[in-house]
Every structure is written in structure tokens, then in C-alpha cells.
Write a protein that holds these residues in place. Structure first.
Motif, PDB file in Angstrom:
ATOM      1  N   ASP B 274     -14.391   2.862  -4.700  1.00  0.00           N
ATOM      2  CA  ASP B 274     -15.384   2.385  -5.668  1.00  0.00           C
ATOM      3  C   ASP B 274     -15.108   2.882  -7.082  1.00  0.00           C
ATOM      4  O   ASP B 274     -15.503   2.251  -8.056  1.00  0.00           O
ATOM      5  N   GLU B 275     -14.459   4.032  -7.172  1.00  0.00           N
ATOM      6  CA  GLU B 275     -14.225   4.613  -8.500  1.00  0.00           C
ATOM      7  C   GLU B 275     -12.919   4.122  -9.119  1.00  0.00           C
ATOM      8  O   GLU B 275     -12.523   4.591 -10.180  1.00  0.00           O
ATOM      9  N   ARG B 276     -12.237   3.212  -8.451  1.00  0.00           N
ATOM     10  CA  ARG B 276     -10.889   2.832  -8.912  1.00  0.00           C
ATOM     11  C   ARG B 276     -10.815   1.361  -9.297  1.00  0.00           C
ATOM     12  O   ARG B 276     -11.499   0.525  -8.709  1.00  0.00           O
ATOM     13  N   ASP B 277      -9.948   1.070 -10.248  1.00  0.00           N
ATOM     14  CA  ASP B 277      -9.668  -0.309 -10.643  1.00  0.00           C
ATOM     15  C   ASP B 277      -8.325  -0.704 -10.038  1.00  0.00           C
ATOM     16  O   ASP B 277      -7.276  -0.272 -10.520  1.00  0.00           O
ATOM     17  N   HIS B 278      -8.364  -1.498  -8.997  1.00  0.00           N
ATOM     18  CA  HIS B 278      -7.140  -1.925  -8.325  1.00  0.00           C
ATOM     19  C   HIS B 278      -6.917  -3.427  -8.513  1.00  0.00           C
ATOM     20  O   HIS B 278      -6.317  -4.093  -7.665  1.00  0.00           O
ATOM     21  N   SER B 279      -7.406  -3.949  -9.634  1.00  0.00           N
ATOM     22  CA  SER B 279      -7.333  -5.402  -9.821  1.00  0.00           C
ATOM     23  C   SER B 279      -5.906  -5.897 -10.071  1.00  0.00           C
ATOM     24  O   SER B 279      -5.658  -7.090 -10.054  1.00  0.00           O
ATOM     25  N   SER B 280      -4.963  -4.950 -10.290  1.00  0.00           N
ATOM     26  CA  SER B 280      -3.566  -5.373 -10.481  1.00  0.00           C
ATOM     27  C   SER B 280      -2.940  -5.876  -9.176  1.00  0.00           C
ATOM     28  O   SER B 280      -1.957  -6.618  -9.203  1.00  0.00           O
ATOM     29  N   LEU B 296     -10.316  -4.348   7.898  1.00  0.00           N
ATOM     30  CA  LEU B 296      -9.660  -5.361   7.064  1.00  0.00           C
ATOM     31  C   LEU B 296     -10.681  -6.053   6.169  1.00  0.00           C
ATOM     32  O   LEU B 296     -10.468  -6.226   4.967  1.00  0.00           O
ATOM     33  N   GLU B 297     -11.817  -6.395   6.770  1.00  0.00           N
ATOM     34  CA  GLU B 297     -12.852  -7.089   5.997  1.00  0.00           C
ATOM     35  C   GLU B 297     -13.372  -6.191   4.863  1.00  0.00           C
ATOM     36  O   GLU B 297     -13.542  -6.647   3.724  1.00  0.00           O
ATOM     37  N   SER B 298     -13.607  -4.906   5.160  1.00  0.00           N
ATOM     38  CA  SER B 298     -14.086  -3.985   4.115  1.00  0.00           C
ATOM     39  C   SER B 298     -13.073  -3.866   2.987  1.00  0.00           C
ATOM     40  O   SER B 298     -13.432  -3.858   1.809  1.00  0.00           O
ATOM     41  N   LEU B 299     -11.803  -3.756   3.360  1.00  0.00           N
ATOM     42  CA  LEU B 299     -10.781  -3.580   2.323  1.00  0.00           C
ATOM     43  C   LEU B 299     -10.668  -4.832   1.459  1.00  0.00           C
ATOM     44  O   LEU B 299     -10.519  -4.751   0.233  1.00  0.00           O
ATOM     45  N   MET B 300     -10.783  -5.999   2.091  1.00  0.00           N
ATOM     46  CA  MET B 300     -10.700  -7.245   1.318  1.00  0.00           C
ATOM     47  C   MET B 300     -11.892  -7.368   0.371  1.00  0.00           C
ATOM     48  O   MET B 300     -11.781  -7.973  -0.701  1.00  0.00           O
ATOM     49  N   ALA B 301     -13.038  -6.791   0.760  1.00  0.00           N
ATOM     50  CA  ALA B 301     -14.200  -6.795  -0.135  1.00  0.00           C
ATOM     51  C   ALA B 301     -13.965  -5.859  -1.329  1.00  0.00           C
ATOM     52  O   ALA B 301     -14.386  -6.147  -2.447  1.00  0.00           O
ATOM     53  N   HIS B 302     -13.261  -4.725  -1.076  1.00  0.00           N
ATOM     54  CA  HIS B 302     -12.941  -3.805  -2.177  1.00  0.00           C
ATOM     55  C   HIS B 302     -11.924  -4.402  -3.137  1.00  0.00           C
ATOM     56  O   HIS B 302     -11.916  -4.075  -4.311  1.00  0.00           O
ATOM     57  N   TRP B 303     -11.018  -5.214  -2.604  1.00  0.00           N
ATOM     58  CA  TRP B 303      -9.929  -5.784  -3.417  1.00  0.00           C
ATOM     59  C   TRP B 303     -10.039  -7.312  -3.386  1.00  0.00           C
ATOM     60  O   TRP B 303      -9.190  -7.999  -2.799  1.00  0.00           O
ATOM     61  N   PRO B 304     -11.074  -7.876  -4.032  1.00  0.00           N
ATOM     62  CA  PRO B 304     -11.361  -9.301  -3.860  1.00  0.00           C
ATOM     63  C   PRO B 304     -10.333 -10.234  -4.500  1.00  0.00           C
ATOM     64  O   PRO B 304     -10.322 -11.424  -4.206  1.00  0.00           O
ATOM     65  N   ARG B 305      -9.491  -9.708  -5.375  1.00  0.00           N
ATOM     66  CA  ARG B 305      -8.511 -10.591  -6.027  1.00  0.00           C
ATOM     67  C   ARG B 305      -7.185 -10.633  -5.279  1.00  0.00           C
ATOM     68  O   ARG B 305      -6.327 -11.458  -5.593  1.00  0.00           O
TER      69      ARG B 305
END
Lengths: 85, 569
Positions: B274-280, B296-305
Motif C-alpha cells: 500500500d505504501e509503494r508506487d508500482h505503476s511502472s 493472485l487476485e489480491s496481487l492483481m488488485a494491488h497492481w491494477p495496471r
């Protein structure tokens, strides 16, 4: 025995992957040199909780805090000092 | 193209671009070629040339690509040696491959020296003789000495496309590791395919997470250098500490991630994402074992792009199927069951066969056979294994459509009645009505623990070698993650795998001893530790007077594992 010495003893007795590694010093790298594995790191965190009654949140499990026995001792001292959250 | 030629081209295109980074330090394409060519010259001085094998004994560092490309530039094949494996196991690989030179590093000097002593002498490159303090005299070629050589460059010996480029050793069922030989042809075919599949460009920044002895490491080593991208090597510290790894992904603006699911699950659970920007991140590629859907579903929610890609393929074939998901977690919710392994990669032919190697119809279970340019040449020095793992199958166009409704896409004339050579994966699959392949399990007793292949037959063979052991049975049992007592903090490292909760596997052994002989569990574990890698060493050992048997007299494994489950429940 100081807290740092207690940590050193626990690491040497319980966590080191190479049993021939008993000459571990306070400044020897634990993580970078792969002296302990991920299970060892978790056991170490459990040890800090059991022995010193501190909780280690995930965002404080960082390389700089757990690099070697000295940094772990410093981190613990910070947690135990008056005013620490 | 030869793998080292790919690197030279990228260096000519933009020599100042970082090829690899580790610990915030750059290794530019031009520097990498220069250092590799000097290592190649140093190796040539020690008699290394085309047709030879050279070992690499290193942790994760910038020295990895120098060693890999230096050995290739010398015309030899590299053989990664697992720094965590017992010396005796490494010595058997060294002997098997006729290795006389090993590229190592100061942190591994002691182990390298022990290996040299055990192997009856090795030339160790990348350390000073003093680094191996306390060990017997070693022959060492320091990096300073390596650097004093004139770069081999244009004098680099020419080898054919079918010359071995690397040999990766994996668990063998008879108790001896077996070496998978990949050539420049199969290695560069994989690099080209991966670059195409994930649309890699010079702007990409890839993670390099797996150790060199794990076949996944070649994904970024060779596909990134093919396109001139930058690869960030994830060092040992960041592999162990998820919150630091999460910070590294942000700081390095990684665009492509590739690892086993376990590394991603640890990031998800302990990385404080939650504290990180992983949009790259634009591609998250995983393989080696199934990804538990809830994680897998949780991780995909964290990294939606990010798009996710489940890739499948034994080390023998490299990646041979893929299934893309996302972006966004809705893709997981739509799945019925697990993530399919999907469809064939470009230029790969797949066929599903029955026990008599006859193609089955879609919808039926069978073993997956693979044919294509990324498949290995064979096992090192084991024609007997090659005979068993390669099979000629008469393919029928209707059942070998490499993609759904896309028969003979490449127009290679493979059609009804054509004979083709396939590799037996030992994996059971089913082709669904939508054309996607589902992974069902193993046809043999191989299991995966933390992404590493373990042959239970090998563990049995090693334990059976102990003088006190009369008979032994080994099984893998799902172990639920147990949080350590007394902390409000993490549970122990979870591992993805057959356990749907993402829990680890327990390697359990049952042993009967010879009359009058004695060994305890610790003694057996010490014996196992001299031959097996750590994840394969049984953690639960039970002593039995006699084994439950099936009506045919074989050991009844289900009955044994049931006793274990009751005992630990």
C-alpha cells in the motif's frame, strides 16, 4: 549478557545455515552472505517478540534493520527506549 | 544467433546503456562486453575453448553476467553451481561435466576451495588465493589478473549454433543430478520468443530474481540483452526482505517481473505494498508452480495496471505455453478453477497423448509432449535418459493444432501422418473446449517446493544408501503455514504449490532399519545433507517396523501419508 550478545547467541545456536560458521561476529552480514534463510529471519523476529516483548511490524522488517547482529541490536534498543512507539 | 553475439550487437547499438544493475551500481553494455572478453581471454589462457564446460559458483551479483558471457565468449558452456548445495553434490556435477575452471567470488571462496579440494583441483577465477583462508592451497585467478588480459573480442572462437551454451542440473530420480543441455540455438530461440511474447524494448527494466542454477534466470539474461534492455539483479538481501524488495521495485521503476509465485506471495503478504508506487510494472510473469488464486487476485488488485502471465515449461523445453490475465483482478474471479497453462508459445508444437503415446481427443487427460526450437539438446552424457524422454509421434493435424483453430499456422507442412520428435514433460494436462490447456499434475513422483524440482525417488535413493537403512519411503505432504508463537508479525515463508492455501510442503520419510543397526532422524538428515539440496532434505522422519503394502506388495503410500496426517492433526 547484553541484548546484542543474546541475539548473537540465538543466531549462532539456532539460525545459521552453515554449522561451521560459529565464529560469527556482530558485523558479519547475515542476509547478504546468505548465512540465514527466510525462515531464519522469521524465527529471529519471533525471538525478539518472545524475549524482549516487542512487535516488529512488516514495514520495519528492512535490510537496514536486519543486516547484521549489530544493526538488529540497535533496532531493538530503539524499540525499547522510552518514547519509542 | 550466438548468445554472446546478441550482447555485442546491443553494446554496439548503445554501449553506455546499463545492461545490468545491482545494489544501485550500473554495469553498462560496453563494460560488460569488455569484462566478459577479458574473462574469456583468461579462461583461454587456462586452456578453455569450444566444447569445454566452466562452472559458476556465485550468489546474485553483477559478476553473474560477466561470468555467463565471459564463458560463452570463450566458446565454452557455463554450468551454474548452487552455492547452497552440499560440496559432494557439486563435486559430482564437476566430475560429470569434466569441469576444470570455476568462476566464483570472494563470498564463496571457502566453498569454492572445498569444492576444488574435493574435485582434485580446480582453477578458481574471481578470487584471491587469500580469500579462501583456512582451506588447502587453491589456484586462484583474481579479477585484477583477469582484467590484465587483452579482451578476446574479434578473436573469440566461433562455435556452431548447436554447441552447448549452458548445462543446468536438476534433481534426477536415481539419486544423481542430471544435466539439461541447452545450445545457442535453443537459448536464443527462447530469448527471441520471450522478447516477442512480452513486447520487450530497450526501455524495459526487468527483474532478475532466480538463481543462475534455476532455468528461469535465462529469461532476463538473454531476452533483455537481445533487445538492449536493462536488468536489475535482485541480490540475496532483497530476496529475503519483502518490504525492502517492494521499495527496490519502486526505486528501480521495474517494468517486467519474472519469478516463482512464492516471491510474489511474500511481497503481497509482507511487502507493505500500500505504501509503494508500482505503476511502472507492465508484465508480471510467473511460472514454476501454480499461483493460489486468492493471493493472485489480491496481487492483481494491488497492481491494477499490470498484465499477468502464467507461463509453463519444464527446464528441458524452456517456456512452452502461456496464459495472459488482466489487467485487474476481475480476470481471476471469472476463472473456473485454477489458471490454465494456456496455449502454445510461437513455433512450439504440443500434443497430448495416452499411455501408449497415441494422441487423445480434446477433453481427455493425457501427458503433454512438446516439440520446438526452445527444447534442449538432451541430457549431459545420458543417452539412456534421452531415449526415454524423447519420442517420435505420428501427429494428426486435428489434435496438434498449436493454437485453438490455428492449425499449421507456420505453414511448415506438419500435417496428418507426419512424424515429429517430442519431449515428454511427465505432466498431465487436458485441453478444454475453449482450446486452453489445464495442468492436472505429474505422471511421476516429482514435486515442487519453492519452485525447485524434487524427485522423491532421488530422496529415497539417497536415504537408502545409508548403511543402517533397510527400506525407505518418501512423500510430500501439504503443510499449512504456522505463525511463530508470540509475534503479531509474519507467518513463516509461505510456499505456493499443490497446497491450495499457499502453504509449504513437508518432505516426510518413513524408514525401517537393518537388524542390529542404528541411526536416528538427525543422523539421517546429516547423511541426506551431504547429497541433497536443502529443500529436498526430509524434515519429518518416522521409523517404522514394517510398511503398509498394497495387494501387489508395493509400499502403500496413501496409507503411509494418512498415518502422518493423523499424527500431526
Amino acid at each position: 549478557m547484553s541484548h546484542t550478545d543474546q541475539i548473537l547467541e540465538f543466531v549462532v545456536d539456532e539460525l545459521l545455515l552453515d554449522p561451521d560458521d560459529e565464529q560469527l561476529t556482530l558485523d558479519d552480514e547475515l542476509l547478504a552472505a546468505e548465512r540465514i534463510d527466510s525462515l531464519g529471519l522469521m524465527r529471529l523476529i519471533a525471538f525478539l517478540g518472545d524475549e524482549f516483548d516487542v512487535t516488529v511490524p512488516y514495514d520495519e522488517i528492512l535490510i537496514e534493520n536486519f543486516r547484521n547482529v549489530r544493526t538488529i541490536g540497535d533496532y531493538l534498543a530503539g524499540k525499547l527506549s522510552p518514547g519509542a512507539s | 544467433m550466438l548468445l554472446v553475439e546478441q550482447l555485442r550487437r546491443a553494446a554496439e547499438a548503445d554501449g553506455a546503456k546499463p545492461a545490468f544493475r545491482c545494489g544501485g551500481v550500473d554495469l553498462r553494455y560496453r563494460e560488460l562486453v569488455d569484462r566478459a572478453d577479458r574473462l574469456a581471454a583468461a579462461l583461454r589462457d587456462r586452456g578453455v575453448g569450444p566444447g569445454d564446460r566452466v562452472g559458476i559458483l556465485q550468489g546474485k551479483s553483477l559478476e553473474n553476467p560477466v561470468a555467463v558471457f565471459g564463458i560463452l565468449a570463450a566458446g565454452a558452456a557455463y554450468v551454474p553451481l548452487d552455492p547452497a548445495a552440499p560440496v559432494a553434490r557439486l563435486a559430482s556435477i564437476v566430475a560429470d561435466c569434466g569441469i576444470a575452471n570455476v568462476v566464483t567470488e570472494p563470498a564463496r571462496a571457502s566453498k569454492a576451495a572445498k569444492l576444488a579440494a574435493n574435485a582434485g583441483g580446480l582453477v578458481l577465477h574471481g578470487i584471491e588465493a587469500d580469500d579462501a583462508e583456512g582451506q588447502a592451497a587453491v589456484t586462484a585467478v583474481s579479477w585484477d589478473e583477469v582484467a590484465s588480459h587483452e579482451p578476446l573480442g574479434a578473436d573469440s572462437p566461433s562455435v556452431g549454433q548447436d554447441a552447448p551454451a549452458y548445462v543446468i542440473f536438476t534433481s534426477g530420480s536415481t539419486g544423481t543430478p542430471k544435466g539439461i543441455v541447452h545450445t545457442h540455438r535453443s537459448g536464443s530461440a527462447y530469448a527471441t520468443m520471450a522478447a516477442e511474447l512480452y513486447g520487450l524494448t530497450t526501455d524495459d527494466r526487468l527483474s532478475n530474481f532466480p538463481p543462475l542454477h534455476f532455468d528461469q534466470s535465462t529469461f532476463d539474461l538473454f531476452s533483455a540483452t537481445l533487445v538492449g534492455a536493462t536488468t536489475v539483479i535482485i541480490d540475496g538481501e532483497h530476496q529475503l526482505v519483502p518490504a525492502s524488495l517492494a521499495r527496490l521495485i519502486e526505486d528501480e521503476r521495474l517494468t517486467i517481473w519474472y519469478s516463482v509465485p512464492l516471491a510474489l506471495i511474500q511481497l503481497l503478504l509482507y511487502g507493505v505494498l500500500d505504501e509503494r508506487d508500482h505503476s511502472s510494472l507492465r508484465w508480471v510473469v510467473y511460472g514454476g508452480e501454480p499461483f493460489p488464486l486468492k493471493h493472485l487476485e489480491s496481487l492483481m488488485a494491488h497492481w491494477p495496471r499490470a498484465r499477468f502471465s502464467n507461463c509453463y515449461g519444464p527446464a528441458e523445453t524452456n517456456q512452452c505455453t502461456y496464459h495472459h490475465l488482466g489487467p485487474g483482478p476481475a480476470a481471476v474471479r471469472r476463472l473456473d478453477g485454477g489458471v490454465p497453462i494456456g496455449v502454445a508459445c510461437p513455433d512450439v508444437e504440443l500434443v497430448v497423448v495416452d499411455a501408449d503415446d497415441r494422441p487423445v481427443v480434446d477433453g481427455d487427460d493425457g501427458q503433454l509432449l512438446v516439440s520446438g526450437p526452445t527444447t534442449m539438446r538432451g541430457y549431459w552424457g545420458r543417452p539412456d535418459l534421452d531415449d526415454r524422454c524423447f519420442v517420435d509421434v505420428t501427429v494428426d493435424r486435428d489434435v496438434t493444432a498449436d493454437r485453438h483453430g490455428d492449425a499449421d499456422r507456420d505453414g511448415d507442412g506438419v500435417g496428418r501422418g507426419t512424424v515429429r520428435r517430442y519431449y515428454r514433460t511427465g505432466d498431465l494436462v487436458r485441453r478444454r473446449t475453449d482450446g486452453l490447456l489445464e495442468f492436472l499434475g505429474r505422471a511421476d513422483r516429482q514435486v515442487k517446493r519453492r519452485g525447485l524440482r524434487i524427485e522423491l525417488d532421488e530422496v529415497e535413493a539417497v536415504l537408502a544408501d545409508h548403511e543402517a537403512v533397510e527400506e525407505v519411503a518418501v512423500a510430500a505432504i501439504p503443510a499449512p503455514p504456522e505463525p511463530p508463537a508470540g509475534v503479531g508479525a509474519p507467518a513463516p515463508a509461505p510456499a505456493a504449490g499443490p497446497n491450495p492455501d499457499g502453504g509449504d510442503l513437508t518432505i516426510a520419510a518413513w524408514v525401517s532399519t537393518r537388524p542390529g543397526a542404528f541411526v536416528d532422524a538427525d543422523g539421517l538428515r546429516r547423511h541426506a545433507a551431504t547429497r541433497l539440496t536443502r529443500p529436498a532434505i526430509p524434515t519429518a522422519i518416522s521409523f517404522v517396523d514394517r510398511f503398509p503394502r498394497t495387494t501387489t506388495g508395493k509400499i502403500d503410500y496413501p496409507a503411509l501419508t494418512a498415518t502422518r496426517s493423523r499424527a500431526t492433526a
